[in-house]
Scaffold this motif. Structure first.
Motif, PDB file in Angstrom:
ATOM      1  N   VAL A 309       0.862   5.062 -10.283  1.00  0.00           N
ATOM      2  CA  VAL A 309      -0.534   5.438 -10.552  1.00  0.00           C
ATOM      3  C   VAL A 309      -1.075   6.274  -9.390  1.00  0.00           C
ATOM      4  O   VAL A 309      -1.733   7.305  -9.599  1.00  0.00           O
ATOM      5  N   ILE A 310      -0.783   5.851  -8.168  1.00  0.00           N
ATOM      6  CA  ILE A 310      -1.284   6.590  -6.994  1.00  0.00           C
ATOM      7  C   ILE A 310      -0.674   7.991  -6.962  1.00  0.00           C
ATOM      8  O   ILE A 310      -1.359   8.975  -6.698  1.00  0.00           O
ATOM      9  N   ALA A 311       0.622   8.093  -7.281  1.00  0.00           N
ATOM     10  CA  ALA A 311       1.268   9.415  -7.308  1.00  0.00           C
ATOM     11  C   ALA A 311       0.640  10.304  -8.387  1.00  0.00           C
ATOM     12  O   ALA A 311       0.450  11.504  -8.186  1.00  0.00           O
ATOM     13  N   GLU A 312       0.314   9.698  -9.538  1.00  0.00           N
ATOM     14  CA  GLU A 312      -0.304  10.476 -10.625  1.00  0.00           C
ATOM     15  C   GLU A 312      -1.701  10.956 -10.230  1.00  0.00           C
ATOM     16  O   GLU A 312      -2.127  12.032 -10.613  1.00  0.00           O
ATOM     17  N   LYS A 313      -2.422  10.127  -9.484  1.00  0.00           N
ATOM     18  CA  LYS A 313      -3.796  10.471  -9.138  1.00  0.00           C
ATOM     19  C   LYS A 313      -3.883  11.390  -7.929  1.00  0.00           C
ATOM     20  O   LYS A 313      -4.770  12.226  -7.854  1.00  0.00           O
ATOM     21  N   TYR A 314      -2.993  11.181  -6.963  1.00  0.00           N
ATOM     22  CA  TYR A 314      -3.100  11.907  -5.700  1.00  0.00           C
ATOM     23  C   TYR A 314      -1.945  12.891  -5.522  1.00  0.00           C
ATOM     24  O   TYR A 314      -0.936  12.574  -4.908  1.00  0.00           O
ATOM     25  N   HIS A 315      -2.102  14.067  -6.102  1.00  0.00           N
ATOM     26  CA  HIS A 315      -1.128  15.133  -5.881  1.00  0.00           C
ATOM     27  C   HIS A 315      -1.819  16.458  -6.177  1.00  0.00           C
ATOM     28  O   HIS A 315      -2.912  16.489  -6.757  1.00  0.00           O
ATOM     29  N   ASP A 316      -1.203  17.550  -5.730  1.00  0.00           N
ATOM     30  CA  ASP A 316      -1.674  18.876  -6.133  1.00  0.00           C
ATOM     31  C   ASP A 316      -0.458  19.711  -6.522  1.00  0.00           C
ATOM     32  O   ASP A 316       0.642  19.147  -6.674  1.00  0.00           O
ATOM     33  N   GLU A 317      -0.642  21.011  -6.643  1.00  0.00           N
ATOM     34  CA  GLU A 317       0.481  21.824  -7.143  1.00  0.00           C
ATOM     35  C   GLU A 317       1.647  21.873  -6.157  1.00  0.00           C
ATOM     36  O   GLU A 317       2.765  22.218  -6.526  1.00  0.00           O
ATOM     37  N   ARG A 318       1.395  21.507  -4.898  1.00  0.00           N
ATOM     38  CA  ARG A 318       2.474  21.562  -3.901  1.00  0.00           C
ATOM     39  C   ARG A 318       3.204  20.234  -3.719  1.00  0.00           C
ATOM     40  O   ARG A 318       4.256  20.170  -3.110  1.00  0.00           O
TER      41      ARG A 318
END
Ligand code: ATP
Ligand code: MG
Length: 417
Positions: A309-318
């Protein structure tokens, strides 16, 4: 940790079967390795994140319960005793191959999907008196469920890590009191994980006859599997699978005012009542020497799902952008190739504490590749050492989440972090 000691590598692409964002990013960044559909190994960086999540969960659970560690295997009779051997549709079982080879009669073992059926007989062996009640115990352990839809990476595993807590009481009142205390600890956990603003206590089915509902903790997430009706202002939510507009009315909520949003269930608490004590004949003796059924509650948190869930919420294109509380390291030291940069990096690595840093000490890796790796891995603060910065007795500090760059003198580095 030094990059050259990190045996996992980043990768530019993942197999086309990797559908979910969390599995794509975590695989590319070298945090997880898929062993089979719905079962992932946690590589060193990923294991750090799991340990950080577990640390936060332990900190709060230790306030209300003692930790133990139950077995993953159980005899099938445990599940027959609660009539769940044939009713739990995700149950996984196994037989010993060497016994089959010898054509011996083989026992069937269950790979436990949860532990109510396991902990109750243990409690029954030790606790019989009101004097020893209430008590609560928890574990963090691998669970097995043969999930039909294991396509969401860490959000839905067939092998996954759960925190499960079980509480035992002399009365419904006492169970309810503890249940409310557990709720408070759960709220504290999601806050510490950086999910506080987006996580809502949600009414769901599954309560026993004394309570109409169980409570889920749902984190708002576009790719989540659940749909909830939400009154954001008053922090009231209920799961679409369960509740009807009449339920909303009962709660004093105007149905037309509710948002319908996607979410992922990161925790679930159940007042079990006397369901298991009845099935397993678990009684205690009260003050007046009467025998009464023990009251129980069960409280789960999806540890590995939380990482997803954290990975899904906290990422951008990089790449990934870890919140500090769960990041594998605080600092990513990027020494650009050149011996003097690496030597300076080594010094900073020691000063900031090796446990706090991932130190990219690779001597012959292109700067662009180092930057791309750092952005993909997503450690909150990047510290760049180049010939140019060293000429100014400085390093460049980059905030991974907002991209802010700052030149800082080596002498004041520690102070400015
Ligand atoms: P779900 O409704 O998502 O199938 P559940 O209600 O069956 O979950 P519980 O038995 O209450 O789940 O388990 C406690 C917690 O464990 C859940 O709140 C969830 O966060 C997590 N969890 C459950 N099943 C899985 C799974 N297959 N993979 C990863 N985490 C899971
Ligand atoms: Mg549930």
């Amino acid at each position: 940790m030094k990059f050259t000691q990190l045996f996992s590598k980043t990768q530019k692409t993942v197999s086309a079967e990797t559908e979910s964002i969390n599995a794509q990013l975590l695989t590319r960044a070298g945090f997880i390795y898929q062993e089979l559909a719905g079962a992932y190994a946690f590589l060193p960086l990923g294991w750090k994140v799991i340990q950080n999540i577990e640390g936060i969960v332990r900190e709060e659970m230790d306030k209300i319960a003692t930790e133990l560690h139950l077995t993953s295997l159980s005899p099938k009779e445990r599940w027959q005793a609660t009539n769940r051997h044939d009713s739990v549709d995700v149950l996984m079982s196994t037989k010993a191959a060497n016994e089959i080879a010898l054509q011996k009669s083989t026992a069937e073992y269950i790979l436990n999907p949860t532990h109510e059926d396991i902990i109750t007989p243990i409690a029954k062996q030790y606790v019989h008196s009101y004097k020893d009640l209430p008590f609560a115990t928890y574990q963090i352990q691998t669970k097995f469920r043969n999930e039909a839809r294991a396509k969401s990476g860490l959000l839905r595993g067939r092998e996954f890590i759960m925190k499960d807590l079980y509480s035992f009481h002399t009365s419904e009142e006492n169970l309810k009191d503890f249940y409310e205390i557990a709720k408070e600890r759960y709220i504290a956990i999601y806050e510490k994980l950086g999910l506080g603003n987006d996580t809502f206590i949600t009414l769901a089915s599954g309560g026993d006859f004394t309570t109409e509902y169980s409570h889920e903790f749902q984190t708002l997430l576009e790719s989540g599997e659940d749909t909830i009706y939400l009154d954001r202002k008053n922090k009231i939510a209920y799961n679409k699978e369960v509740a009807t507009p009449e339920d909303a009315k009962k709660l004093g909520v105007d149905f037309s005012q509710l948002e319908q949003v996607k979410a992922s269930e990161v925790g679930n608490i159940f007042p079990l009542g006397t369901k298991y004590s009845q099935l397993l004949d678990y009684y205690f003796t009260d003050k007046d020497n009467n025998r009464d059924l023990v009251w129980m509650g069960s409280y789960g948190i999806g540890i590995s799902r939380l990482m997803g869930v954290i990975a899904e919420k906290y990422h951008d294109e990089r790449g990934l952008v870890w919140p500090e509380a769960v990041a594998p390291f605080k600092y990513h030291i990027i020494a650009l190739p050149d011996e003097s940069n690496i030597t300076a990096g080594q010094k900073i690595y020691s000063e900031l504490g090796e446990n706090n840093c991932l130190f990219d000490d690779r001597a012959d890796t292109h700067p662009g590749e180092k930057f791309a790796d750092a952005d993909l891995i997503g450690i909150p603060t990047q510290i760049v050492i180049s010939k140019k910065t060293l000429e100014n007795d400085s390093v460049e500090i980059i905030d991974r989440s907002i991209g802010k760059k700052q030149l800082v003198k080596l002498a004041s580095l520690k102070k400015s972090l």
